[in-house]
Design a protein around this motif. Structure first.
Motif, mmCIF file in Angstrom:
data_model
loop_
_atom_site.group_PDB
_atom_site.id
_atom_site.type_symbol
_atom_site.label_atom_id
_atom_site.label_comp_id
_atom_site.label_asym_id
_atom_site.label_seq_id
_atom_site.Cartn_x
_atom_site.Cartn_y
_atom_site.Cartn_z
ATOM 1 N N SER A 260 -55.173 35.685 37.585
ATOM 2 C CA SER A 260 -54.471 34.425 37.834
ATOM 3 C C SER A 260 -54.372 33.666 36.515
ATOM 4 O O SER A 260 -55.345 33.622 35.745
ATOM 5 N N PRO A 261 -53.222 33.047 36.215
ATOM 6 C CA PRO A 261 -53.139 32.228 34.998
ATOM 7 C C PRO A 261 -54.219 31.152 34.939
ATOM 8 O O PRO A 261 -54.631 30.738 33.849
ATOM 9 N N ALA A 262 -54.705 30.724 36.108
ATOM 10 C CA ALA A 262 -55.744 29.686 36.144
ATOM 11 C C ALA A 262 -57.106 30.213 35.700
ATOM 12 O O ALA A 262 -58.043 29.430 35.522
ATOM 13 N N ASP A 263 -57.226 31.531 35.508
ATOM 14 C CA ASP A 263 -58.504 32.106 35.081
ATOM 15 C C ASP A 263 -58.864 31.724 33.652
ATOM 16 O O ASP A 263 -60.024 31.870 33.247
ATOM 17 N N PHE A 264 -57.887 31.265 32.876
ATOM 18 C CA PHE A 264 -58.092 31.011 31.448
ATOM 19 C C PHE A 264 -57.994 29.508 31.211
ATOM 20 O O PHE A 264 -56.926 28.910 31.364
ATOM 21 N N ASN A 265 -59.118 28.898 30.831
ATOM 22 C CA ASN A 265 -59.168 27.434 30.755
ATOM 23 C C ASN A 265 -60.006 26.974 29.563
ATOM 24 O O ASN A 265 -60.579 27.792 28.832
ATOM 25 N N LEU A 266 -60.059 25.663 29.377
ATOM 26 C CA LEU A 266 -60.753 25.103 28.213
ATOM 27 C C LEU A 266 -62.244 25.395 28.196
ATOM 28 O O LEU A 266 -62.872 25.346 27.133
ATOM 29 N N LEU A 267 -62.828 25.711 29.344
ATOM 30 C CA LEU A 267 -64.262 25.974 29.372
ATOM 31 C C LEU A 267 -64.616 27.417 29.025
ATOM 32 O O LEU A 267 -65.766 27.695 28.692
ATOM 33 N N ASN A 268 -63.639 28.335 29.104
ATOM 34 C CA ASN A 268 -63.975 29.734 28.800
ATOM 35 C C ASN A 268 -63.114 30.365 27.713
ATOM 36 O O ASN A 268 -63.373 31.496 27.308
ATOM 37 N N ILE A 269 -62.103 29.650 27.221
ATOM 38 C CA ILE A 269 -61.168 30.274 26.284
ATOM 39 C C ILE A 269 -61.826 30.614 24.948
ATOM 40 O O ILE A 269 -61.516 31.644 24.335
ATOM 41 N N VAL A 270 -62.732 29.789 24.469
ATOM 42 C CA VAL A 270 -63.327 30.041 23.152
ATOM 43 C C VAL A 270 -64.153 31.332 23.175
ATOM 44 O O VAL A 270 -64.064 32.157 22.257
ATOM 45 N N ALA A 271 -64.945 31.533 24.229
ATOM 46 C CA ALA A 271 -65.727 32.768 24.331
ATOM 47 C C ALA A 271 -64.803 33.979 24.385
ATOM 48 O O ALA A 271 -65.091 35.021 23.772
ATOM 49 N N ARG A 272 -63.691 33.876 25.089
ATOM 50 C CA ARG A 272 -62.735 34.978 25.153
ATOM 51 C C ARG A 272 -62.171 35.294 23.758
ATOM 52 O O ARG A 272 -62.088 36.456 23.360
ATOM 53 N N LEU A 273 -61.798 34.264 23.024
ATOM 54 C CA LEU A 273 -61.198 34.480 21.713
ATOM 55 C C LEU A 273 -62.197 35.066 20.725
ATOM 56 O O LEU A 273 -61.835 35.883 19.871
ATOM 57 N N ARG A 274 -63.438 34.658 20.819
ATOM 58 C CA ARG A 274 -64.451 35.241 19.939
ATOM 59 C C ARG A 274 -64.630 36.729 20.210
ATOM 60 O O ARG A 274 -64.923 37.519 19.310
ATOM 61 N N GLU A 275 -64.414 37.114 21.457
ATOM 62 C CA GLU A 275 -64.554 38.522 21.834
ATOM 63 C C GLU A 275 -63.286 39.321 21.566
ATOM 64 O O GLU A 275 -63.338 40.436 21.048
ATOM 65 N N ARG A 276 -62.119 38.749 21.893
ATOM 66 C CA ARG A 276 -60.861 39.493 21.862
ATOM 67 C C ARG A 276 -60.011 39.223 20.636
ATOM 68 O O ARG A 276 -59.149 40.033 20.281
ATOM 69 N N GLY A 277 -60.189 38.065 19.999
ATOM 70 C CA GLY A 277 -59.338 37.707 18.872
ATOM 71 C C GLY A 277 -57.958 37.263 19.332
ATOM 72 O O GLY A 277 -57.690 37.085 20.517
ATOM 73 N N ASP A 278 -57.067 37.100 18.361
ATOM 74 C CA ASP A 278 -55.709 36.635 18.612
ATOM 75 C C ASP A 278 -54.795 37.838 18.819
ATOM 76 O O ASP A 278 -54.424 38.528 17.867
ATOM 77 N N LEU A 279 -54.397 38.102 20.048
ATOM 78 C CA LEU A 279 -53.602 39.289 20.360
ATOM 79 C C LEU A 279 -52.197 39.206 19.783
ATOM 80 O O LEU A 279 -51.606 40.247 19.446
ATOM 81 N N ILE A 280 -51.653 38.004 19.661
ATOM 82 C CA ILE A 280 -50.326 37.875 19.062
ATOM 83 C C ILE A 280 -50.414 38.041 17.547
ATOM 84 O O ILE A 280 -49.607 38.743 16.931
ATOM 85 N N GLY A 281 -51.409 37.415 16.945
ATOM 86 C CA GLY A 281 -51.560 37.508 15.501
ATOM 87 C C GLY A 281 -51.795 38.916 15.012
ATOM 88 O O GLY A 281 -51.422 39.274 13.877
ATOM 89 N N SER A 282 -52.415 39.747 15.851
ATOM 90 C CA SER A 282 -52.700 41.131 15.434
ATOM 91 C C SER A 282 -51.528 42.072 15.674
ATOM 92 O O SER A 282 -51.603 43.247 15.324
ATOM 93 N N MET A 283 -50.421 41.574 16.258
ATOM 94 C CA MET A 283 -49.259 42.406 16.533
ATOM 95 C C MET A 283 -48.384 42.525 15.284
ATOM 96 O O MET A 283 -48.103 41.533 14.609
#
Length: 296
Positions: A260-283
């Motif tokens: 769900s788009p609602a799964d990604f929010n201000l309380l969990n986005i930073v942890a996701r980015l630290r794990e996954r990085g910027d998917l657009i920037g790496s393209m």
């Protein structure tokens, strides 16, 4: 909303200071996110968000009383402008150039809860990315990830790489970094081809009908949104909606898992980015010349 009572907080940004007034004012009461929490989260988002906003036309939406309160769009730079904020004038508008941590936090301290940017850079007519907006007609649309996956399959069949990105609202966007060269007209023709082809193949799912009243329950492929100077929500921008959602790039395997788009929010986005990085920037930026010739 309860009145804010805390004294202003001063944040040190290297040799600069930023005064955050009303730090305990709740901006997303449902998530317990107050103004100070929001500004500090923006600081953690900055390394990921700023590469997608720097040098581009910027529209912010400000919500002085939090996401559920009154809001206003702002293109012209607020005044006064601190000395660390860069401003570019184009078409009579003084745009804030969102290219630094202090500038982002300053905007956050002014209750800018959304950041929308152009697909071209200021004073450069050729875009360096292409985007297709997949816009549901229903407020709750369980097929939105299926729709994005079909767009991705078509692009992959053309030998193109792209990244799906939640809008942070109800829709999803497919983003492609491109090597500059094609014009906006070229890329709108490409978007028209993609949209009309998918609609012909999936008439039970897609439409290119602009008027919402005529779409029924079909998902709108909005290739017309791609236009010079027009802004779309920036990757990693928060959205002023319940749940504090964030516009978040996904990989295609995640799309097929139907989040769900609602799964990604201000309380969990930073942890996701630290794990996954910027998917657009790496393209890798895509070369569209051959594909554009083929679809003529």
């Amino acid at each position: 909303m309860a009145p804010a009572t805390m004294s202003p907080v001063t944040l040190r940004l290297g040799d600069r200071e930023l005064l955050v007034s009303h730090p305990d004012k709740l901006l997303w009461p449902d998530m317990g996110i107050d103004k100070l929490c929001y500004v500090r989260t923006l600081a953690e988002l900055a390394p990921y968000l700023l590469p997608h906003s720097e040098g581009r036309y910027l529209t912010t939406i400000r919500f002085p009383e939090g996401y559920a309160g009154k809001s206003f769009y702002q293109k012209n730079a607020p005044t006064p402008v601190p000395d660390f904020v860069r401003v570019e004038t184009e078409g009579g508008i003084r745009y804030v150039v969102l290219d630094s941590l202090p500038t982002l936090l300053w905007m956050g301290s002014l209750y800018a809860l959304e950041y929308h940017v152009s697909c071209e850079r200021i004073a450069q007519p050729l875009p360096d990315r292409w985007m297709l907006d997949i816009d549901p007609s229903l407020e709750v649309e369980p097929r939105i990830m299926e729709a994005a996956d079909k767009v991705g399959d078509l692009l992959h069949s053309l030998g193109l790489e792209a990244v799906p990105k939640t809008s942070g609202a109800t829709g999803i966007q497919v983003v492609m970094r491109i090597e500059p060269g094609p014009t906006y007209d070229d890329l709108r023709r490409f978007g028209k081809f993609v949209s009309e082809y998918l609609t012909a193949k999936n008439p039970q799912l897609f439409t290119v009908e602009r008027l919402k009243k005529n779409r029924g329950s079909l998902i709108y492929l909005d290739y017309l949104q791609f236009y010079p100077g027009r802004t779309l929500v920036c990757a990693y921008s928060p959205r002023a909606r319940a749940g504090a959602p964030v516009s978040t790039p996904l990989d295609w395997s995640e799309v097929r898992a139907d989040p769900s788009p609602a799964d990604f929010n201000l309380l969990n986005i930073v942890a996701r980015l630290r794990e996954r990085g910027d998917l657009i920037g790496s393209m890798k930026p895509q070369r569209l010349g051959d594909v554009l010739e083929q679809i003529k």
